[in-house]
Design a protein around this motif. Sequence first.
Motif, PDB file in Angstrom:
ATOM      1  N   ASP A   1       0.858  -1.516   0.009  1.00 50.28           N
ATOM      2  CA  ASP A   1       0.471  -0.058  -0.519  1.00 50.28           C
ATOM      3  C   ASP A   1       0.587   1.225  -0.055  1.00 50.28           C
ATOM      4  O   ASP A   1       0.554   2.422  -0.724  1.00 50.28           O
ATOM      5  CB  ASP A   1      -1.047   0.019   1.737  1.00 50.28           C
ATOM      6  N   ARG A   2       1.694   1.196   0.773  1.00 48.96           N
ATOM      7  CA  ARG A   2       2.809   2.899   0.562  1.00 48.96           C
ATOM      8  C   ARG A   2       3.344   2.907  -0.089  1.00 48.96           C
ATOM      9  O   ARG A   2       3.836   3.840  -0.367  1.00 48.96           O
ATOM     10  CB  ARG A   2       3.785   2.758   2.240  1.00 48.96           C
ATOM     11  N   LEU A   3       4.119   1.274  -0.984  1.00 50.40           N
ATOM     12  CA  LEU A   3       4.856   1.497  -1.701  1.00 50.40           C
ATOM     13  C   LEU A   3       3.854   1.965  -2.728  1.00 50.40           C
ATOM     14  O   LEU A   3       4.664   2.740  -4.423  1.00 50.40           O
ATOM     15  CB  LEU A   3       5.350   0.174  -1.660  1.00 50.40           C
ATOM     16  N   VAL A   4       3.035   1.353  -3.504  1.00 49.87           N
ATOM     17  CA  VAL A   4       2.153   1.825  -4.814  1.00 49.87           C
ATOM     18  C   VAL A   4       1.524   3.290  -4.298  1.00 49.87           C
ATOM     19  O   VAL A   4       1.940   4.305  -5.652  1.00 49.87           O
ATOM     20  CB  VAL A   4       0.644   1.406  -4.050  1.00 49.87           C
ATOM     21  N   ASP A   5       1.442   4.005  -3.228  1.00 50.19           N
ATOM     22  CA  ASP A   5       1.079   5.325  -2.615  1.00 50.19           C
ATOM     23  C   ASP A   5       2.414   5.883  -3.328  1.00 50.19           C
ATOM     24  O   ASP A   5       1.630   7.368  -4.096  1.00 50.19           O
ATOM     25  CB  ASP A   5       0.330   5.231  -1.484  1.00 50.19           C
ATOM     26  N   ALA A   6       3.622   5.866  -2.942  1.00 47.31           N
ATOM     27  CA  ALA A   6       4.638   6.688  -2.967  1.00 47.31           C
ATOM     28  C   ALA A   6       5.393   6.299  -4.508  1.00 47.31           C
ATOM     29  O   ALA A   6       5.376   7.858  -5.409  1.00 47.31           O
ATOM     30  CB  ALA A   6       5.240   6.097  -2.145  1.00 47.31           C
ATOM     31  N   SER A   7       4.814   5.488  -5.317  1.00 44.08           N
ATOM     32  CA  SER A   7       5.211   5.267  -6.498  1.00 44.08           C
ATOM     33  C   SER A   7       4.053   6.038  -7.712  1.00 44.08           C
ATOM     34  O   SER A   7       4.834   6.338  -9.356  1.00 44.08           O
ATOM     35  CB  SER A   7       5.149   3.415  -7.139  1.00 44.08           C
ATOM     36  N   GLU A   8       2.967   6.088  -7.615  1.00 47.92           N
ATOM     37  CA  GLU A   8       2.102   6.502  -7.920  1.00 47.92           C
ATOM     38  C   GLU A   8       2.189   8.370  -7.956  1.00 47.92           C
ATOM     39  O   GLU A   8       1.999   8.818  -8.494  1.00 47.92           O
ATOM     40  CB  GLU A   8       0.585   6.503  -7.826  1.00 47.92           C
ATOM     41  N   ARG A   9       2.882   8.525  -6.220  1.00 48.97           N
ATOM     42  CA  ARG A   9       2.865   9.790  -6.394  1.00 48.97           C
ATOM     43  C   ARG A   9       3.912  10.296  -7.071  1.00 48.97           C
ATOM     44  O   ARG A   9       4.120  11.492  -7.092  1.00 48.97           O
ATOM     45  CB  ARG A   9       3.542  10.167  -4.993  1.00 48.97           C
ATOM     46  N   TYR A  10       5.237  10.513  -7.314  1.00 53.43           N
ATOM     47  CA  TYR A  10       6.381  10.047  -7.925  1.00 53.43           C
ATOM     48  C   TYR A  10       6.066   9.880  -9.210  1.00 53.43           C
ATOM     49  O   TYR A  10       6.738  11.023  -9.794  1.00 53.43           O
ATOM     50  CB  TYR A  10       7.595   9.336  -7.225  1.00 53.43           C
TER      51      TYR A  10
ATOM     52  N   ARG B   1       4.756  12.646  -9.927  1.00 49.09           N
ATOM     53  CA  ARG B   1       5.290  13.543 -10.702  1.00 49.09           C
ATOM     54  C   ARG B   1       6.297  14.316 -11.886  1.00 49.09           C
ATOM     55  O   ARG B   1       6.467  15.333 -12.566  1.00 49.09           O
ATOM     56  CB  ARG B   1       5.977  13.998  -9.396  1.00 49.09           C
ATOM     57  N   LEU B   2       6.674  12.637 -11.521  1.00 50.79           N
ATOM     58  CA  LEU B   2       7.886  12.689 -13.387  1.00 50.79           C
ATOM     59  C   LEU B   2       7.285  12.565 -14.599  1.00 50.79           C
ATOM     60  O   LEU B   2       7.784  13.153 -15.540  1.00 50.79           O
ATOM     61  CB  LEU B   2       8.509  11.349 -12.727  1.00 50.79           C
ATOM     62  N   GLY B   3       5.699  12.320 -14.571  1.00 51.99           N
ATOM     63  CA  GLY B   3       4.250  12.706 -15.805  1.00 51.99           C
ATOM     64  C   GLY B   3       4.841  11.458 -16.512  1.00 51.99           C
ATOM     65  O   GLY B   3       4.950  11.697 -17.951  1.00 51.99           O
ATOM     66  N   ARG B   4       6.021   9.915 -16.204  1.00 49.02           N
ATOM     67  CA  ARG B   4       6.133   9.343 -16.944  1.00 49.02           C
ATOM     68  C   ARG B   4       5.493   7.535 -16.175  1.00 49.02           C
ATOM     69  O   ARG B   4       4.898   7.720 -14.744  1.00 49.02           O
ATOM     70  CB  ARG B   4       7.651   8.643 -16.401  1.00 49.02           C
ATOM     71  N   PRO B   5       4.628   7.062 -16.772  1.00 46.24           N
ATOM     72  CA  PRO B   5       3.753   6.139 -16.393  1.00 46.24           C
ATOM     73  C   PRO B   5       4.636   4.782 -16.311  1.00 46.24           C
ATOM     74  O   PRO B   5       5.807   4.549 -16.311  1.00 46.24           O
ATOM     75  CB  PRO B   5       2.647   5.448 -17.489  1.00 46.24           C
TER      76      PRO B   5
ATOM     77  N   ASN C   1       9.783   6.073   0.949  1.00 49.32           N
ATOM     78  CA  ASN C   1       9.876   7.251   0.161  1.00 49.32           C
ATOM     79  C   ASN C   1      11.664   7.106  -1.231  1.00 49.32           C
ATOM     80  O   ASN C   1      11.043   7.437  -2.359  1.00 49.32           O
ATOM     81  CB  ASN C   1       9.562   8.279  -0.018  1.00 49.32           C
ATOM     82  N   TYR C   2      12.236   6.722  -0.891  1.00 54.83           N
ATOM     83  CA  TYR C   2      13.664   7.453  -0.940  1.00 54.83           C
ATOM     84  C   TYR C   2      13.647   6.691  -2.112  1.00 54.83           C
ATOM     85  O   TYR C   2      12.982   6.916  -3.698  1.00 54.83           O
ATOM     86  CB  TYR C   2      14.848   7.695  -0.300  1.00 54.83           C
ATOM     87  N   VAL C   3      13.160   5.586  -1.858  1.00 55.23           N
ATOM     88  CA  VAL C   3      13.460   4.469  -2.307  1.00 55.23           C
ATOM     89  C   VAL C   3      11.980   3.605  -3.544  1.00 55.23           C
ATOM     90  O   VAL C   3      12.512   3.302  -5.211  1.00 55.23           O
ATOM     91  CB  VAL C   3      13.295   2.772  -2.121  1.00 55.23           C
ATOM     92  N   ALA C   4      11.408   4.710  -3.775  1.00 52.60           N
ATOM     93  CA  ALA C   4      10.392   4.927  -4.905  1.00 52.60           C
ATOM     94  C   ALA C   4      10.606   6.130  -5.237  1.00 52.60           C
ATOM     95  O   ALA C   4      10.715   5.368  -6.717  1.00 52.60           O
ATOM     96  CB  ALA C   4       8.864   4.893  -4.099  1.00 52.60           C
ATOM     97  N   ALA C   5      11.240   7.275  -5.308  1.00 52.26           N
ATOM     98  CA  ALA C   5      11.596   7.825  -6.049  1.00 52.26           C
ATOM     99  C   ALA C   5      12.852   7.231  -6.833  1.00 52.26           C
ATOM    100  O   ALA C   5      12.857   7.875  -7.525  1.00 52.26           O
ATOM    101  CB  ALA C   5      12.159   9.518  -5.000  1.00 52.26           C
TER     102      ALA C   5
ATOM    103  N   GLN D   1      15.133  16.399  -8.006  1.00 49.61           N
ATOM    104  CA  GLN D   1      13.923  16.411  -8.574  1.00 49.61           C
ATOM    105  C   GLN D   1      12.831  15.952  -7.759  1.00 49.61           C
ATOM    106  O   GLN D   1      11.550  16.873  -7.099  1.00 49.61           O
ATOM    107  CB  GLN D   1      13.834  17.186  -9.889  1.00 49.61           C
ATOM    108  N   LEU D   2      12.899  14.936  -7.678  1.00 50.77           N
ATOM    109  CA  LEU D   2      11.682  14.006  -6.816  1.00 50.77           C
ATOM    110  C   LEU D   2      11.403  14.242  -5.344  1.00 50.77           C
ATOM    111  O   LEU D   2      10.442  14.310  -4.887  1.00 50.77           O
ATOM    112  CB  LEU D   2      11.020  12.399  -7.532  1.00 50.77           C
TER     113      LEU D   2
END
Length: 228
Positions: free
Chosen positions: A126-135, A138-142, A179-183, A204-205
Amino acid sequence: MAELIQLGHPPIDVTLKHSARARRLSLRVSGVDGRVSLTLPRRASMREAQAFLLSKEDWIRKHLDRQPDATIIAPGATIPVEGHPRLIAETKTRSVKLMADHILIPPGADKSGARVRAFLKTMARDRLVDASERYAERLGRPFGKISIRDTRSRWGSCTSEGNLMYSWRLILAPVQVLNYVAAHEVAHLAEMNHSAAFWHEVSQLMPDYEAPRKWLRTHGGGLHHYQF
């Protein structure tokens, strides 16, 4: 192809690996799980390997003695969740519950590890999906799919297809480390390398990524000392 041999008494398991690139015998004791491995040049003989290991036995045992004891997940044990220590306690509950300072589990000590692991894996996803989606937004890449595993060699990865993989043990680390690993992995959607351009994307992220990166390099191995 890897081969397992034993050294001394009490025996130490040593994994032998032949490598065409190796120019000399190379010994390693993992700081993560204490596994001992010896890499040999392709033409090195078993006799050479055994002689080398005998000469290094005292060194190997000293390194293994410095390895921290594993924590077995059971009632009474303490484990960090999002960097905060929680005491595992049995209580009359039907499911695992995360409290401020405790992890409450149903009765049945023989199932404690499996129950806590399943709970933490779900929480990590749950936490990693949320962080990945957030970053990624922000990056503009799916990104593609996300998988959660118990990897020992890496905390995360990003494939050329944009699929992300993470270690669920990141849920044990402070929130900013996860969060860092997700970014980091999301940044690979733009730069599939570790060039200056890649680290620019990471900054930037997550502008303050250096502190959680350092924490992971210093303390990350300890996250594998919890046995479920």
